[in-house]
Design an enzyme around this catalytic site. Structure first.
Site, PDB file in Angstrom:
ATOM      1  N   TYR A 169       7.892  -0.482   8.200  1.00 34.46           N
ATOM      2  CA  TYR A 169       8.129  -1.931   8.248  1.00 34.46           C
ATOM      3  C   TYR A 169       8.855  -2.342   9.523  1.00 34.46           C
ATOM      4  O   TYR A 169       8.587  -3.396  10.093  1.00 34.46           O
ATOM      5  CB  TYR A 169       8.871  -2.388   6.984  1.00 34.46           C
TER       6      TYR A 169
ATOM      7  N   ARG B 247       6.251  -2.533  12.105  1.00 39.62           N
ATOM      8  CA  ARG B 247       5.461  -3.767  11.943  1.00 39.62           C
ATOM      9  C   ARG B 247       6.280  -4.990  12.333  1.00 39.62           C
ATOM     10  O   ARG B 247       5.782  -5.942  12.931  1.00 39.62           O
ATOM     11  CB  ARG B 247       4.953  -3.863  10.496  1.00 39.62           C
TER      12      ARG B 247
ATOM     13  N   HIS C 128       2.967 -13.066  -0.699  1.00 43.82           N
ATOM     14  CA  HIS C 128       3.405 -11.671  -0.624  1.00 43.82           C
ATOM     15  C   HIS C 128       4.705 -11.501   0.147  1.00 43.82           C
ATOM     16  O   HIS C 128       4.993 -10.416   0.639  1.00 43.82           O
ATOM     17  CB  HIS C 128       2.287 -10.817   0.005  1.00 43.82           C
TER      18      HIS C 128
ATOM     19  N   CYS D 270      18.048  -6.894  -0.664  1.00 50.17           N
ATOM     20  CA  CYS D 270      18.688  -5.720  -1.231  1.00 50.17           C
ATOM     21  C   CYS D 270      17.785  -5.120  -2.316  1.00 50.17           C
ATOM     22  O   CYS D 270      17.135  -5.857  -3.061  1.00 50.17           O
ATOM     23  CB  CYS D 270      20.049  -6.085  -1.831  1.00 50.17           C
TER      24      CYS D 270
ATOM     25  N   CYS E  45      26.537  -4.692  -1.599  1.00 47.50           N
ATOM     26  CA  CYS E  45      26.721  -3.652  -2.625  1.00 47.50           C
ATOM     27  C   CYS E  45      26.443  -2.250  -2.106  1.00 47.50           C
ATOM     28  O   CYS E  45      26.592  -1.275  -2.848  1.00 47.50           O
ATOM     29  CB  CYS E  45      25.816  -3.950  -3.825  1.00 47.50           C
TER      30      CYS E  45
ATOM     31  N   SER F 191     -10.206  -9.923   3.134  1.00 44.90           N
ATOM     32  CA  SER F 191     -11.237  -9.096   2.481  1.00 44.90           C
ATOM     33  C   SER F 191     -11.338  -9.475   1.014  1.00 44.90           C
ATOM     34  O   SER F 191     -12.236  -9.051   0.305  1.00 44.90           O
ATOM     35  CB  SER F 191     -10.863  -7.613   2.605  1.00 44.90           C
TER      36      SER F 191
HETATM   37  C1  BV8 Z   1       0.316  -7.563  -9.232  1.00 48.45           C
HETATM   38  C2  BV8 Z   1       2.652  -7.302   1.240  1.00 48.45           C
HETATM   39  C3  BV8 Z   1       1.010  -7.728 -11.477  1.00 48.45           C
HETATM   40  C4  BV8 Z   1       3.142  -5.944   1.618  1.00 48.45           C
HETATM   41  C5  BV8 Z   1       0.554  -6.925   0.036  1.00 48.45           C
HETATM   42  C6  BV8 Z   1      -2.961  -0.694 -10.537  1.00 48.45           C
HETATM   43  C7  BV8 Z   1      -1.587  -0.721 -10.637  1.00 48.45           C
HETATM   44  C8  BV8 Z   1      -0.839  -1.812 -10.248  1.00 48.45           C
HETATM   45  C9  BV8 Z   1      -1.481  -2.931  -9.740  1.00 48.45           C
HETATM   46  C10 BV8 Z   1      -2.851  -2.888  -9.626  1.00 48.45           C
HETATM   47  C11 BV8 Z   1      -3.602  -1.804 -10.026  1.00 48.45           C
HETATM   48  N1  BV8 Z   1      -4.914  -2.082  -9.777  1.00 48.45           N
HETATM   49  C12 BV8 Z   1      -5.029  -3.305  -9.239  1.00 48.45           C
HETATM   50  C13 BV8 Z   1      -3.784  -3.799  -9.174  1.00 48.45           C
HETATM   51  C14 BV8 Z   1      -3.420  -5.084  -8.682  1.00 48.45           C
HETATM   52  C15 BV8 Z   1      -3.034  -4.905  -7.224  1.00 48.45           C
HETATM   53  C16 BV8 Z   1      -4.300  -4.903  -6.389  1.00 48.45           C
HETATM   54  O1  BV8 Z   1      -4.906  -5.932  -6.252  1.00 48.45           O
HETATM   55  N2  BV8 Z   1      -4.664  -3.737  -5.844  1.00 48.45           N
HETATM   56  C17 BV8 Z   1      -5.850  -3.675  -5.013  1.00 48.45           C
HETATM   57  C18 BV8 Z   1      -5.703  -2.564  -3.990  1.00 48.45           C
HETATM   58  C19 BV8 Z   1      -7.062  -3.452  -5.921  1.00 48.45           C
HETATM   59  N3  BV8 Z   1      -2.223  -6.045  -6.944  1.00 48.45           N
HETATM   60  C20 BV8 Z   1      -0.895  -5.948  -7.061  1.00 48.45           C
HETATM   61  O2  BV8 Z   1      -0.302  -4.925  -7.299  1.00 48.45           O
HETATM   62  C21 BV8 Z   1      -0.156  -7.272  -6.905  1.00 48.45           C
HETATM   63  N4  BV8 Z   1       0.757  -7.444  -7.982  1.00 48.45           N
HETATM   64  O3  BV8 Z   1      -0.843  -7.472  -9.561  1.00 48.45           O
HETATM   65  O4  BV8 Z   1       1.347  -7.786 -10.120  1.00 48.45           O
HETATM   66  C22 BV8 Z   1       1.191  -6.300 -11.868  1.00 48.45           C
HETATM   67  C23 BV8 Z   1       2.479  -5.787 -11.893  1.00 48.45           C
HETATM   68  C24 BV8 Z   1       2.651  -4.465 -12.317  1.00 48.45           C
HETATM   69  C25 BV8 Z   1       1.554  -3.668 -12.673  1.00 48.45           C
HETATM   70  C26 BV8 Z   1       0.243  -4.195 -12.594  1.00 48.45           C
HETATM   71  C27 BV8 Z   1       0.063  -5.508 -12.172  1.00 48.45           C
HETATM   72  C28 BV8 Z   1       0.627  -7.264  -5.616  1.00 48.45           C
HETATM   73  C29 BV8 Z   1      -0.335  -7.303  -4.448  1.00 48.45           C
HETATM   74  C30 BV8 Z   1       0.444  -7.573  -3.159  1.00 48.45           C
HETATM   75  C31 BV8 Z   1       0.555  -6.323  -2.334  1.00 48.45           C
HETATM   76  N5  BV8 Z   1       1.187  -6.641  -1.064  1.00 48.45           N
HETATM   77  N6  BV8 Z   1       1.195  -7.303   1.169  1.00 48.45           N
HETATM   78  C32 BV8 Z   1       2.836  -5.588   3.040  1.00 48.45           C
HETATM   79  O5  BV8 Z   1       2.284  -6.428   3.775  1.00 48.45           O
HETATM   80  O6  BV8 Z   1       3.177  -4.461   3.419  1.00 48.45           O
HETATM   81  S1  BV8 Z   1      -1.125  -6.892   0.018  1.00 48.45           S
HETATM   82  C33 BV8 Z   1      -1.673  -6.790   1.613  1.00 48.45           C
HETATM   83  O7  BV8 Z   1      -2.971  -6.271   1.534  1.00 48.45           O
HETATM   84  C34 BV8 Z   1      -1.841  -8.113   2.285  1.00 48.45           C
HETATM   85  O8  BV8 Z   1      -0.809  -9.017   1.974  1.00 48.45           O
HETATM   86  C35 BV8 Z   1      -3.176  -8.583   1.823  1.00 48.45           C
HETATM   87  O9  BV8 Z   1      -3.070  -9.263   0.619  1.00 48.45           O
HETATM   88  C36 BV8 Z   1      -3.867  -7.293   1.565  1.00 48.45           C
HETATM   89  C37 BV8 Z   1      -4.815  -7.002   2.699  1.00 48.45           C
HETATM   90  O10 BV8 Z   1      -5.849  -7.900   2.551  1.00 48.45           O
HETATM   91  P1  BV8 Z   1      -6.284  -8.863   3.751  1.00 48.45           P
HETATM   92  O11 BV8 Z   1      -5.178  -9.745   4.124  1.00 48.45           O
HETATM   93  O12 BV8 Z   1      -7.545  -9.461   3.329  1.00 48.45           O
HETATM   94  O13 BV8 Z   1      -6.507  -7.929   4.966  1.00 48.45           O
HETATM   95  P2  BV8 Z   1      -7.616  -6.866   5.071  1.00 48.45           P
HETATM   96  O14 BV8 Z   1      -7.204  -5.962   6.152  1.00 48.45           O
HETATM   97  O15 BV8 Z   1      -7.894  -6.334   3.722  1.00 48.45           O
HETATM   98  O16 BV8 Z   1      -8.923  -7.665   5.502  1.00 48.45           O
HETATM   99  C38 BV8 Z   1      -8.933  -8.352   6.713  1.00 48.45           C
HETATM  100  C39 BV8 Z   1     -10.143  -9.259   6.646  1.00 48.45           C
HETATM  101  O17 BV8 Z   1     -10.166 -10.054   7.823  1.00 48.45           O
HETATM  102  C40 BV8 Z   1     -11.454  -8.510   6.612  1.00 48.45           C
HETATM  103  O18 BV8 Z   1     -12.324  -9.145   5.678  1.00 48.45           O
HETATM  104  C41 BV8 Z   1     -12.002  -8.674   8.036  1.00 48.45           C
HETATM  105  O19 BV8 Z   1     -13.424  -8.736   8.059  1.00 48.45           O
HETATM  106  C42 BV8 Z   1     -11.427  -9.997   8.424  1.00 48.45           C
HETATM  107  N7  BV8 Z   1     -11.174 -10.185   9.846  1.00 48.45           N
HETATM  108  C43 BV8 Z   1     -10.712  -9.266  10.738  1.00 48.45           C
HETATM  109  N8  BV8 Z   1     -10.559  -9.866  11.950  1.00 48.45           N
HETATM  110  C44 BV8 Z   1     -10.906 -11.176  11.800  1.00 48.45           C
HETATM  111  C45 BV8 Z   1     -11.296 -11.380  10.469  1.00 48.45           C
HETATM  112  N9  BV8 Z   1     -11.710 -12.570  10.003  1.00 48.45           N
HETATM  113  C46 BV8 Z   1     -11.743 -13.603  10.879  1.00 48.45           C
HETATM  114  N10 BV8 Z   1     -11.378 -13.490  12.172  1.00 48.45           N
HETATM  115  C47 BV8 Z   1     -10.964 -12.296  12.667  1.00 48.45           C
HETATM  116  N11 BV8 Z   1     -10.607 -12.199  13.962  1.00 48.45           N
HETATM  117 ZN    ZN Z   2      23.079  -5.428  -2.597  1.00 51.69          ZN
END
Ligand code: BV8
Ligand code: ZN
Length: 260
Positions: free
Chosen positions: A70, A73, A122, A130, A154, A193
């Site tokens: 992080y 990043r 997100h 913390c 803390c 995506s």
């Molecule tokens: C939740 C912050 C309820 C951190 C991010 C099993 C266990 C637990 C959970 C799950 C599970 N199975 C599924 C889930 C749900 C899970 C999920 O969806 N998993 C996925 C992998 C299937 N979701 C969660 O866990 C969420 N919470 O559900 O809570 C819960 C609670 C407990 C237990 C169960 C459920 C939390 C999800 C948030 C995660 N945090 N980010 C950090 O940044 O480090 S997600 C992170 O990845 C991003 O924020 C973003 O959301 C994601 C990446 O996606 P994109 O932004 O779309 O980027 P990506 O690279 O994928 O795509 C880029 C796109 O841009 C492409 O399409 C490309 O073609 C295009 N592109 C590229 N260049 C250009 C362009 N387009 C235009 N112009 C360009 N120049």
């Molecule tokens: Zn603290």
């Protein structure tokens, strides 16, 4: 590249819309030099997948590794500038009576480009929080060496103020995002995506109501479809300014018009 007909048609709907909702993903920041999640992770991070590092388990197992990722990043984001896609969305907000920007990105570039009505589903890499109490603070720049600094209140390790996989999204932001998807006249999904839930369900919550959904992406593959889903394929930094220009004139990129 997008067809002129679809751009003109969408621009007309945008101009006529009272309420517009936009969902953005990492693709909107790609032209600012910030790698997307789908891009292979580069250099030191090439051997990891984001889903392996962006989890509470990874932080518990190896806080120093996750913190360094992080901090790396944060350095990228701090050195980056908003691009024409961010600026076009800020311009769109100024033109539309009721505009909601819903972002999955944690890089803060929408705010730096001038957007105001932003829902950060997100969290934000501009902040650390913390891992135990409710302390929040700016992310400590240049803190990549060693592990996470201790919380000033803390002493527990600080963590990035982002939502990890398996963590719940901020309830108020998610509720407002759902409200915008269910109440808007047109929904734009830019540079995502559309794989990560629950954000990925937002465009289809609009499409199910028969609202036009416009997907701006480099590719039309792998996204949902439907009778009122239109793809504008191309880099967001070109498509979005072109759309703003077609809707409201000017050159779509306020900074470009100011640059001499
Ligand atoms: C939740 C912050 C309820 C951190 C991010 C099993 C266990 C637990 C959970 C799950 C599970 N199975 C599924 C889930 C749900 C899970 C999920 O969806 N998993 C996925 C992998 C299937 N979701 C969660 O866990 C969420 N919470 O559900 O809570 C819960 C609670 C407990 C237990 C169960 C459920 C939390 C999800 C948030 C995660 N945090 N980010 C950090 O940044 O480090 S997600 C992170 O990845 C991003 O924020 C973003 O959301 C994601 C990446 O996606 P994109 O932004 O779309 O980027 P990506 O690279 O994928 O795509 C880029 C796109 O841009 C492409 O399409 C490309 O073609 C295009 N592109 C590229 N260049 C250009 C362009 N387009 C235009 N112009 C360009 N120049
Ligand atoms: Zn603290």
């Amino acid at each position: 590249m997008m067809s002129t007909q679809s751009l003109t048609d969408i621009a007309g709907r945008l101009r006529a819309a009272r309420r517009v909702a936009v969902l953005t993903g990492a693709g909107v920041s790609a032209e600012s030099g910030i790698p997307t999640f789908r891009d292979a992770m580069t250099g030191l991070w090439a051997k990891y997948r984001p889903e392996e590092l962006a989890t509470p388990e990874a932080f518990r197992r190896n806080p120093a590794l996750v913190w360094q990722w992080y901090a790396w990043r944060h350095g990228l984001v701090s050195a980056a500038e908003p691009n024409a896609a961010h600026r076009a969305l800020a311009e769109m907000e100024r033109r539309v009576p009721d505009f909601t920007l819903i972002t999955q990105n944690v890089d803060g570039l929408h705010r730096r480009a001038g957007s105001q009505s932003i829902l950060e589903l997100h969290g934000s890499l501009e902040r650390a929080c913390c891992s135990r109490c409710d302390v929040r603070q700016p992310f400590p720049a240049g803190s990549g060496e060693g592990g996470p600094p201790p919380c000033p209140a803390c002493g527990a390790p600080l963590r990035p103020d982002v939502v990890w996989f398996g963590e719940s999204l901020p309830a108020a932001a998610l509720e407002a995002a759902l409200d915008a998807a269910q109440g808007c006249d047109i929904f734009l999904s830019d540079g995502t995506s559309n794989l990560v839930q629950p954000a990925a369900s937002l465009p289809w919550a609009a499409a199910r109501r028969g609202v036009p959904v416009v997907v701006v992406n480099l590719t039309a593959e792998g996204q949902g479809g439907g009778p009122n889903v239109t793809y504008l394929t191309g880099p967001a930094g070109q498509v979005l300014p072109a759309l703003v220009q077609a809707a409201w004139g000017g050159d779509g990129d306020p900074l470009a018009s100011r640059e001499v």
